[in-house]
Design a protein around this motif. Structure first.
Motif, PDB file in Angstrom:
ATOM      1  N   ARG A  29     -23.453 -11.060  19.345  1.00 60.00           N
ATOM      2  CA  ARG A  29     -23.640 -12.224  18.480  1.00 60.00           C
ATOM      3  C   ARG A  29     -24.582 -13.239  19.126  1.00 60.00           C
ATOM      4  NH1 ARG A  29     -19.859 -16.970  16.718  1.00 60.00           N
ATOM      5  NH2 ARG A  29     -20.876 -17.503  14.790  1.00 60.00           N
ATOM      6  N   TRP A  30     -24.414 -13.480  20.431  1.00 61.22           N
ATOM      7  CA  TRP A  30     -25.255 -14.442  21.129  1.00 61.22           C
ATOM      8  C   TRP A  30     -26.715 -14.000  21.109  1.00 61.22           C
ATOM      9  CZ3 TRP A  30     -28.525 -14.677  25.317  1.00 61.22           C
ATOM     10  CH2 TRP A  30     -28.839 -15.952  25.763  1.00 61.22           C
ATOM     11  N   ILE A  31     -26.952 -12.713  21.373  1.00 65.08           N
ATOM     12  CA  ILE A  31     -28.330 -12.190  21.364  1.00 65.08           C
ATOM     13  C   ILE A  31     -28.949 -12.343  19.984  1.00 65.08           C
ATOM     14  CG2 ILE A  31     -29.743 -10.115  21.620  1.00 65.08           C
ATOM     15  CD1 ILE A  31     -28.717 -11.196  24.263  1.00 65.08           C
ATOM     16  N   LYS A  32     -28.189 -12.038  18.945  1.00 62.95           N
ATOM     17  CA  LYS A  32     -28.719 -12.163  17.588  1.00 62.95           C
ATOM     18  C   LYS A  32     -29.011 -13.631  17.244  1.00 62.95           C
ATOM     19  CE  LYS A  32     -27.116  -7.968  15.410  1.00 62.95           C
ATOM     20  NZ  LYS A  32     -26.420  -7.412  14.260  1.00 62.95           N
ATOM     21  N   GLN A  33     -28.183 -14.551  17.689  1.00 62.61           N
ATOM     22  CA  GLN A  33     -28.452 -15.976  17.459  1.00 62.61           C
ATOM     23  C   GLN A  33     -29.738 -16.396  18.144  1.00 62.61           C
ATOM     24  OE1 GLN A  33     -24.889 -17.859  18.876  1.00 62.61           O
ATOM     25  NE2 GLN A  33     -23.894 -17.785  16.868  1.00 62.61           N
ATOM     26  N   PRO A  40     -37.663 -17.181  13.369  1.00 66.38           N
ATOM     27  CA  PRO A  40     -36.996 -17.655  12.151  1.00 66.38           C
ATOM     28  C   PRO A  40     -37.149 -16.717  10.952  1.00 66.38           C
ATOM     29  CG  PRO A  40     -38.510 -19.318  13.012  1.00 66.38           C
ATOM     30  CD  PRO A  40     -38.642 -18.109  13.859  1.00 66.38           C
ATOM     31  N   GLU A  41     -38.153 -15.874  10.958  1.00 69.96           N
ATOM     32  CA  GLU A  41     -38.339 -14.956   9.826  1.00 69.96           C
ATOM     33  C   GLU A  41     -37.222 -13.908   9.749  1.00 69.96           C
ATOM     34  OE1 GLU A  41     -40.893 -13.425  13.243  1.00 69.96           O
ATOM     35  OE2 GLU A  41     -40.556 -15.345  12.304  1.00 69.96           O
ATOM     36  N   LEU A  42     -36.443 -13.757  10.815  1.00 64.55           N
ATOM     37  CA  LEU A  42     -35.322 -12.811  10.810  1.00 64.55           C
ATOM     38  C   LEU A  42     -34.053 -13.402  10.199  1.00 64.55           C
ATOM     39  CD1 LEU A  42     -35.683 -11.294  14.395  1.00 64.55           C
ATOM     40  CD2 LEU A  42     -36.415 -10.288  12.233  1.00 64.55           C
ATOM     41  N   ARG A  43     -34.058 -14.698   9.934  1.00 65.05           N
ATOM     42  CA  ARG A  43     -32.857 -15.400   9.483  1.00 65.05           C
ATOM     43  C   ARG A  43     -32.241 -14.787   8.233  1.00 65.05           C
ATOM     44  NH1 ARG A  43     -32.359 -21.499  10.344  1.00 65.05           N
ATOM     45  NH2 ARG A  43     -33.292 -20.543  12.142  1.00 65.05           N
ATOM     46  N   ASN A  44     -33.025 -14.493   7.232  1.00 69.51           N
ATOM     47  CA  ASN A  44     -32.498 -13.974   5.972  1.00 69.51           C
ATOM     48  C   ASN A  44     -32.803 -12.495   5.785  1.00 69.51           C
ATOM     49  OD1 ASN A  44     -31.431 -16.469   5.173  1.00 69.51           O
ATOM     50  ND2 ASN A  44     -33.446 -17.144   4.483  1.00 69.51           N
ATOM     51  N   ASN A  45     -33.021 -11.794   6.874  1.00 70.44           N
ATOM     52  CA  ASN A  45     -33.341 -10.373   6.806  1.00 70.44           C
ATOM     53  C   ASN A  45     -32.455  -9.613   7.809  1.00 70.44           C
ATOM     54  OD1 ASN A  45     -34.476  -7.872   6.579  1.00 70.44           O
ATOM     55  ND2 ASN A  45     -36.599  -8.590   6.742  1.00 70.44           N
ATOM     56  N   PRO A  46     -31.221  -9.284   7.408  1.00 70.39           N
ATOM     57  CA  PRO A  46     -30.295  -8.648   8.352  1.00 70.39           C
ATOM     58  C   PRO A  46     -30.766  -7.276   8.859  1.00 70.39           C
ATOM     59  CG  PRO A  46     -29.324  -8.771   6.156  1.00 70.39           C
ATOM     60  CD  PRO A  46     -30.608  -9.520   6.105  1.00 70.39           C
ATOM     61  N   VAL A  47     -31.510  -6.548   8.052  1.00 73.09           N
ATOM     62  CA  VAL A  47     -31.999  -5.235   8.486  1.00 73.09           C
ATOM     63  C   VAL A  47     -33.010  -5.404   9.620  1.00 73.09           C
ATOM     64  CG1 VAL A  47     -33.258  -3.172   7.764  1.00 73.09           C
ATOM     65  CG2 VAL A  47     -31.579  -4.209   6.230  1.00 73.09           C
ATOM     66  N   ALA A  48     -33.930  -6.330   9.465  1.00 76.43           N
ATOM     67  CA  ALA A  48     -34.929  -6.581  10.510  1.00 76.43           C
ATOM     68  C   ALA A  48     -34.269  -7.166  11.765  1.00 76.43           C
ATOM     69  CB  ALA A  48     -36.005  -7.528  10.001  1.00 76.43           C
ATOM     70  N   LEU A  49     -33.251  -8.010  11.594  1.00 71.42           N
ATOM     71  CA  LEU A  49     -32.537  -8.581  12.738  1.00 71.42           C
ATOM     72  C   LEU A  49     -31.835  -7.478  13.528  1.00 71.42           C
ATOM     73  CD1 LEU A  49     -31.535 -11.016  14.336  1.00 71.42           C
ATOM     74  CD2 LEU A  49     -29.661 -11.220  12.687  1.00 71.42           C
ATOM     75  N   GLU A  50     -31.190  -6.568  12.843  1.00 70.97           N
ATOM     76  CA  GLU A  50     -30.516  -5.454  13.526  1.00 70.97           C
ATOM     77  C   GLU A  50     -31.530  -4.562  14.240  1.00 70.97           C
ATOM     78  OE1 GLU A  50     -27.392  -3.234  14.931  1.00 70.97           O
ATOM     79  OE2 GLU A  50     -27.283  -5.133  13.839  1.00 70.97           O
TER      80      GLU A  50
END
Length: 81
Positions: A29-33, A40-50
């Protein structure tokens, strides 16, 4: 002197410490935050964040010194030696 040498040998030949699932989840969770803060472009894109999280990699190792925590999490960048 003997105890220092014995501790060094024990650390060298011991296997990786077992990580509690809660610690692993907190680190994830910390790494993802941090990724969302930096990118910031990853904020609303969970697939790209993962995908970004998996690309970095998260490795746990035992703390080496008295000033480090018992378990230390390190991020590794692909291709970094």
């Amino acid at each position: 002197m003997k105890s220092g040498l014995i501790q060094f040998i024990k650390r060298a030949f011991s296997r990786e410490p077992e990580l509690h699932p809660v610690e692993r989840g907190m680190a994830r969770r910390w790494i993802k935050q941090r990724l969302v803060t930096v990118f910031p472009e990853l904020r609303n894109n969970p697939v790209a964040l993962e995908r970004a999280y998996r690309t970095l990699g998260l490795e746990a190792r035992a703390g080496m010194g008295p000033d480090e925590a018992e378990t230390v999490f390190e991020m590794s960048i692909p291709g970094d030696n």
